[in-house]
Design a protein around this motif. Structure first.
Motif, PDB file in Angstrom:
ATOM      1  N   ARG A  58      60.780  77.666  53.016  1.00  0.00           N
ATOM      2  CA  ARG A  58      61.625  78.856  52.973  1.00  0.00           C
ATOM      3  C   ARG A  58      62.558  78.817  54.180  1.00  0.00           C
ATOM      4  O   ARG A  58      62.100  78.876  55.316  1.00  0.00           O
ATOM      5  N   LEU A  59      63.857  78.697  53.935  1.00  0.00           N
ATOM      6  CA  LEU A  59      64.873  78.696  54.987  1.00  0.00           C
ATOM      7  C   LEU A  59      65.634  80.007  54.911  1.00  0.00           C
ATOM      8  O   LEU A  59      66.135  80.375  53.847  1.00  0.00           O
ATOM      9  N   ASN A  60      65.713  80.715  56.032  1.00  0.00           N
ATOM     10  CA  ASN A  60      66.479  81.955  56.123  1.00  0.00           C
ATOM     11  C   ASN A  60      67.416  81.872  57.311  1.00  0.00           C
ATOM     12  O   ASN A  60      67.013  81.438  58.390  1.00  0.00           O
ATOM     13  N   ARG A  65      73.224  91.960  64.577  1.00  0.00           N
ATOM     14  CA  ARG A  65      74.012  92.311  65.763  1.00  0.00           C
ATOM     15  C   ARG A  65      74.716  91.064  66.259  1.00  0.00           C
ATOM     16  O   ARG A  65      75.537  90.506  65.564  1.00  0.00           O
ATOM     17  N   LYS A  66      74.393  90.587  67.423  1.00  0.00           N
ATOM     18  CA  LYS A  66      75.056  89.388  67.962  1.00  0.00           C
ATOM     19  C   LYS A  66      74.059  88.250  68.130  1.00  0.00           C
ATOM     20  O   LYS A  66      74.088  87.509  69.104  1.00  0.00           O
ATOM     21  N   THR A  67      73.185  88.114  67.120  1.00  0.00           N
ATOM     22  CA  THR A  67      72.170  87.071  67.164  1.00  0.00           C
ATOM     23  C   THR A  67      72.094  86.359  65.818  1.00  0.00           C
ATOM     24  O   THR A  67      71.979  87.017  64.778  1.00  0.00           O
ATOM     25  N   LEU A  68      72.165  85.034  65.849  1.00  0.00           N
ATOM     26  CA  LEU A  68      71.900  84.229  64.661  1.00  0.00           C
ATOM     27  C   LEU A  68      70.411  83.943  64.659  1.00  0.00           C
ATOM     28  O   LEU A  68      69.862  83.450  65.653  1.00  0.00           O
ATOM     29  N   ILE A  69      69.767  84.269  63.554  1.00  0.00           N
ATOM     30  CA  ILE A  69      68.331  84.040  63.423  1.00  0.00           C
ATOM     31  C   ILE A  69      68.112  83.043  62.288  1.00  0.00           C
ATOM     32  O   ILE A  69      68.585  83.253  61.164  1.00  0.00           O
ATOM     33  N   ILE A  70      67.421  81.963  62.617  1.00  0.00           N
ATOM     34  CA  ILE A  70      67.080  80.939  61.628  1.00  0.00           C
ATOM     35  C   ILE A  70      65.562  80.857  61.579  1.00  0.00           C
ATOM     36  O   ILE A  70      64.913  80.675  62.623  1.00  0.00           O
ATOM     37  N   THR A  71      65.000  80.996  60.386  1.00  0.00           N
ATOM     38  CA  THR A  71      63.556  80.823  60.238  1.00  0.00           C
ATOM     39  C   THR A  71      63.288  79.795  59.148  1.00  0.00           C
ATOM     40  O   THR A  71      64.019  79.727  58.153  1.00  0.00           O
ATOM     41  N   VAL A  72      62.264  79.003  59.374  1.00  0.00           N
ATOM     42  CA  VAL A  72      61.793  78.057  58.371  1.00  0.00           C
ATOM     43  C   VAL A  72      60.275  78.195  58.316  1.00  0.00           C
ATOM     44  O   VAL A  72      59.600  78.080  59.338  1.00  0.00           O
ATOM     45  N   ASP A  73      59.770  78.472  57.134  1.00  0.00           N
ATOM     46  CA  ASP A  73      58.330  78.494  56.883  1.00  0.00           C
ATOM     47  C   ASP A  73      58.042  77.377  55.901  1.00  0.00           C
ATOM     48  O   ASP A  73      58.752  77.235  54.896  1.00  0.00           O
ATOM     49  N   ASN A  74      57.037  76.586  56.208  1.00  0.00           N
ATOM     50  CA  ASN A  74      56.695  75.492  55.305  1.00  0.00           C
ATOM     51  C   ASN A  74      55.193  75.268  55.270  1.00  0.00           C
ATOM     52  O   ASN A  74      54.495  75.499  56.248  1.00  0.00           O
ATOM     53  N   GLY A  75      54.740  74.811  54.126  1.00  0.00           N
ATOM     54  CA  GLY A  75      53.348  74.425  54.003  1.00  0.00           C
ATOM     55  C   GLY A  75      53.102  73.127  54.751  1.00  0.00           C
ATOM     56  O   GLY A  75      54.022  72.334  54.979  1.00  0.00           O
ATOM     57  N   PHE A  76      51.858  72.916  55.150  1.00  0.00           N
ATOM     58  CA  PHE A  76      51.461  71.651  55.786  1.00  0.00           C
ATOM     59  C   PHE A  76      49.959  71.499  55.602  1.00  0.00           C
ATOM     60  O   PHE A  76      49.303  72.361  55.014  1.00  0.00           O
TER      61      PHE A  76
END
Length: 136
Positions: A58-60, A65-76
């Motif tokens: 899952r890539l988001n 506001r003034k923040t770029l937020i990148i999240t990656v959730d992955n199985g392992f």
């Protein structure tokens, strides 16, 4: 090892992307490329060893506001290694430079990173702060 042409499709990985960002960002394209390249390469490598039903990525990407937020959730596979409180690479002959590059870029923009895991899901979060003159 995963197929390098279409790794998610060829390896039957449930890959979901949600991106809600402005057309222009005050972040160098090369920095975004390094961030996404390292995050996704790590996720794809890890998810190929995840048990059935956990082969998800899952890539988001959002701007708040003034923040770029990148999240990656992955199985392992649930197996982690640490040294001095930091995650170690599970790839043979690698030393975790990808995570260090991600951290360095986040710090360059006054942001930060967080890597955590629970059960068989690994979470990566990256935050980059923008200069005061940027209006999303």
């Amino acid at each position: 090892m995963y197929n390098s042409y279409y790794p998610a499709e060829e390896n039957q990985i449930d890959f979901t992307v949600r991106i809600q960002i402005p057309k222009e960002l005050p972040i160098q394209d090369s920095d975004i490329s390094v961030l996404l390249g390292n995050l996704l390469e790590n996720a794809i490598t890890a998810v190929t060893s995840a048990p059935d039903g956990q082969q998800i990525i899952r890539l988001n990407m959002i701007v708040s506001r003034k923040t770029l937020i990148i999240t990656v959730d992955n199985g392992f596979d649930g197996i982690v290694s640490y040294k001095n409180g930091e995650y170690l690479s599970t790839k043979p002959k690698y030393n975790g430079l990808g995570l260090k590059s991600i951290t360095s870029i986040a710090e360059k923009y006054g942001g930060g990173v967080e890597f955590t895991h629970e059960d068989m899901v690994f979470h990566s979060s990256v935050m980059l702060e923008f200069c005061n003159s940027f209006e999303p």
